[in-house]
Motif scaffolding. Structure first.
Motif, PDB file in Angstrom:
ATOM      1  N   THR A   1      72.019  -9.666  24.179  1.00  0.00           N
ATOM      2  CA  THR A   1      72.320  -9.356  22.780  1.00  0.00           C
ATOM      3  C   THR A   1      72.041 -10.525  21.846  1.00  0.00           C
ATOM      4  O   THR A   1      71.737 -10.318  20.678  1.00  0.00           O
ATOM      5  N   LYS A   2      72.101 -11.757  22.344  1.00  0.00           N
ATOM      6  CA  LYS A   2      71.851 -12.903  21.460  1.00  0.00           C
ATOM      7  C   LYS A   2      70.410 -12.941  20.954  1.00  0.00           C
ATOM      8  O   LYS A   2      70.131 -13.577  19.948  1.00  0.00           O
ATOM      9  N   HIS A   3      69.503 -12.214  21.621  1.00  0.00           N
ATOM     10  CA  HIS A   3      68.105 -12.186  21.188  1.00  0.00           C
ATOM     11  C   HIS A   3      67.796 -11.041  20.229  1.00  0.00           C
ATOM     12  O   HIS A   3      66.712 -10.995  19.662  1.00  0.00           O
TER      13      HIS A   3
ATOM     14  N   THR B   1      70.448  -9.686  17.976  1.00  0.00           N
ATOM     15  CA  THR B   1      71.450  -9.615  16.913  1.00  0.00           C
ATOM     16  C   THR B   1      70.789  -9.742  15.546  1.00  0.00           C
ATOM     17  O   THR B   1      69.944 -10.604  15.336  1.00  0.00           O
ATOM     18  N   PHE B   2      71.176  -8.856  14.624  1.00  0.00           N
ATOM     19  CA  PHE B   2      70.656  -8.792  13.253  1.00  0.00           C
ATOM     20  C   PHE B   2      69.168  -8.456  13.197  1.00  0.00           C
ATOM     21  O   PHE B   2      68.462  -8.859  12.283  1.00  0.00           O
ATOM     22  N   THR B   3      68.661  -7.738  14.194  1.00  0.00           N
ATOM     23  CA  THR B   3      67.264  -7.303  14.190  1.00  0.00           C
ATOM     24  C   THR B   3      67.197  -5.820  14.522  1.00  0.00           C
ATOM     25  O   THR B   3      68.187  -5.215  14.942  1.00  0.00           O
TER      26      THR B   3
ATOM     27  N   CYS C   1      68.727  -3.438  25.382  1.00  0.00           N
ATOM     28  CA  CYS C   1      69.701  -4.105  24.541  1.00  0.00           C
ATOM     29  C   CYS C   1      69.291  -3.963  23.081  1.00  0.00           C
ATOM     30  O   CYS C   1      68.149  -4.262  22.731  1.00  0.00           O
TER      31      CYS C   1
ATOM     32  N   ASP D   1      71.044  -4.150  18.802  1.00  0.00           N
ATOM     33  CA  ASP D   1      72.180  -4.441  17.923  1.00  0.00           C
ATOM     34  C   ASP D   1      72.478  -3.133  17.213  1.00  0.00           C
ATOM     35  O   ASP D   1      71.871  -2.804  16.209  1.00  0.00           O
ATOM     36  N   ASN D   2      73.421  -2.355  17.749  1.00  0.00           N
ATOM     37  CA  ASN D   2      73.656  -1.024  17.191  1.00  0.00           C
ATOM     38  C   ASN D   2      74.395  -1.052  15.856  1.00  0.00           C
ATOM     39  O   ASN D   2      74.518  -0.033  15.191  1.00  0.00           O
TER      40      ASN D   2
ATOM     41  N   THR E   1      73.259  -2.876  13.342  1.00  0.00           N
ATOM     42  CA  THR E   1      72.114  -2.860  12.426  1.00  0.00           C
ATOM     43  C   THR E   1      71.249  -1.642  12.687  1.00  0.00           C
ATOM     44  O   THR E   1      70.759  -1.014  11.769  1.00  0.00           O
TER      45      THR E   1
END
Length: 68
Positions: free
Chosen positions: A12-14, A16-18, A39, A41-42, A44
């Motif tokens: 998730t760190k890759h 996030t916010f995308t 994975c 970022d649900n 966004t």
């Protein structure tokens, strides 16, 4: 969509916010099954984020306009 190299798993760190979806896979040699993981970022990439992305595409804007 970003497909990772064999054996590398998504994180998730890759994403996030995308609007990126990372997909990773690994072969379980014990069972002979292919394990696939994804994975996103649900927060966004929920329905509202997807609607904005589709509107941006429709009007010729950069897909991430208004999402960052």
């Amino acid at each position: 969509v970003r497909v990772l190299e064999p054996g590398k798993l998504p994180d998730t760190k890759h994403v996030t916010f995308t609007n990126v979806c990372e997909i990773g896979y690994v072969l379980d040699k014990h069972t002979g099954k292919l394990l696939v993981f994804s994975c996103i970022d649900n927060l966004t990439k929920g329905a509202s984020g997807q609607a904005i992305q589709c509107m941006n595409i429709r009007f010729g804007l950069d897909e991430s306009t208004g999402l960052l």
